[in-house]
Design a protein around this motif. Sequence first.
Motif, mmCIF file in Angstrom:
data_model
loop_
_atom_site.group_PDB
_atom_site.id
_atom_site.type_symbol
_atom_site.label_atom_id
_atom_site.label_comp_id
_atom_site.label_asym_id
_atom_site.label_seq_id
_atom_site.Cartn_x
_atom_site.Cartn_y
_atom_site.Cartn_z
ATOM 1 N N GLU A 79 -0.059 8.890 6.665
ATOM 2 C CA GLU A 79 -0.608 7.579 6.913
ATOM 3 C C GLU A 79 -2.324 7.892 7.174
ATOM 4 N N THR A 136 -3.616 4.619 6.209
ATOM 5 C CA THR A 136 -3.079 3.354 7.142
ATOM 6 C C THR A 136 -3.276 3.784 8.414
ATOM 7 N N ASP A 137 -2.809 2.853 9.373
ATOM 8 C CA ASP A 137 -2.939 3.026 10.804
ATOM 9 C C ASP A 137 -1.446 3.452 11.233
ATOM 10 N N LYS A 151 0.386 1.061 13.349
ATOM 11 C CA LYS A 151 0.969 -0.180 13.069
ATOM 12 C C LYS A 151 1.970 -0.001 11.870
ATOM 13 N N THR A 156 0.136 -2.234 8.275
ATOM 14 C CA THR A 156 -1.374 -2.087 8.686
ATOM 15 C C THR A 156 -2.352 -3.540 8.064
ATOM 16 N N ASP A 187 4.291 -0.778 5.672
ATOM 17 C CA ASP A 187 3.464 0.419 4.864
ATOM 18 C C ASP A 187 4.279 1.118 3.844
#
Length: 525
Positions: A345, A351-352, A355, A358, A365
């Motif tokens: 991620e 990406t987060d 989360k 995201t 995701d």
Amino acid sequence: MYKKLLFIFLILTVVSFGQSVPKSPFSNSLWLGLEGGATLPQTDYKDIVPNYFGRVTAEYFLESWDFGSLGFVGFGGMGKVSGEDDRKIPSKLAADVTEYGGGFKFVFNVSESVYPYLLVSGANITYKVKDDATGNELNKVITIGNDNDHSLRIGGEVGAKFPLSDMFALKVSASMYATSEDWLDDYWNDVNKDWYATVGAGVMVKLFGGVKDTDMDGVPDDLDKCPNTPLGLKVDIDGCSVDSDGDGIVDEEELALGTDMNNPDTDGDGLKDGEEVRNYKTNPLKDDTDGDGLKDGDEVIKHKTDPLKADTDGDGLSDFDEITKYKTSPVKKDTDADDLMDGEEVNTYKTDPLKSDTDADGLKDNLEVKQYKTNPLKADTDGGSILDGAEILRSTNPLDPKDDVESIKSEVGQAIVLEGVVFATGKSDILPESEAILTKAYYTLKDNPEIHVQIQGHTDNVGNKRKNMDLSLARAESVKAFLIAKGIDGARITTAGFGPDKPLVPNTTAANKQKNRRIEFLRTK
């Protein structure tokens, strides 16, 4: 001078205390010694001139006590005593001195490496006084008194012995001797007798006897369970190395490891050296064994990570980065449970990792990245106004903006005209150009399963009212059938036909009549 010698002896003794009390290596043994050093006379010649001496000793010690050993010493040696005085003739004087005698020596048993001692002795000395400049013997020609060339001397000596092994030892000494006559410098003074001091060093070898102690730890070999303990280490009553700092590792092992035997946590990482070596296999000399930026103690105690692995969970992020930078779990490779590792991620998809969705589009995701190929950082990948998650639920393509049909926004009790629904003239057949608006109605119901609606049909005032009432209901039923065919539960839809009874505008013109011929979408729940 007496005070100085006593001070030296006290220093040697005090420095030695505090160490373990060993069995004396001198007990029941005979030692032969050879030493040499400097003489420092105090005679009628005012200036002291250092010179040399050499001595051979034989020392026999009785069975030792816990605190030390008593011995008998015999010795013989020779040296030279010198002095200078411009007031006298000759101005430079030297006396060749030969001595032999004996005494009592007590060696204090306070350390396995340093043994202070005290010696009291007496000796017969003979001397020949010479002019140091010419070497001529003076023969009492210029002095008052008799022609004696010998004297008795008594004195004391302090020093220390340093065992090198069972058989050898070094020694240092400082002594002071008073003579019974005043002829050492060939001058007689009825007030003060001549005396001299020595400082020296030597070596001793054991001829026989004594307690065999191979490792010199103070425990005889016949009682020593660890006969090869390195020199200088503290031992217990069995002769085995102790654990001075209580870290779980004996001093002998610490010596081999290079750790500090007086510090239980050599590298200051929060773990005892013994825990590092025995339990965690970490390096007790390095506070961060795996080089991840976290101290070994923090990893073990606080974070529960592996101090031998920079990336405990194998997710592609170091434990330090997870804890301090990304706030992810260093022991869980997929912190947000989106089926993407935290490292993927952060490093690959941006990406987060905290989360699972995201961009909050309704898709995890991992589904966006691996299954639907949508952008996990953009809620509406195709930019067509419908979120990627909603498109997947609708079975539309989140990568194609053309199929993005917005749903109808309405409140309970609010009627909305479905602009664009067209029927065959005088019939309830829906024409193809009605597809777009009816599709919007369909997605409204599909996206919001809690909504219930009433489909209402309306006509203008042309023709028979009874027929218009029936036609308006039939057209509402056609719209309901369309929605049911798309998959909407019919129980959520009711229908009503109002004919010409609820016109939007007066039926005075063709345009107004067209507006009054309509289908309305009324939310009932």
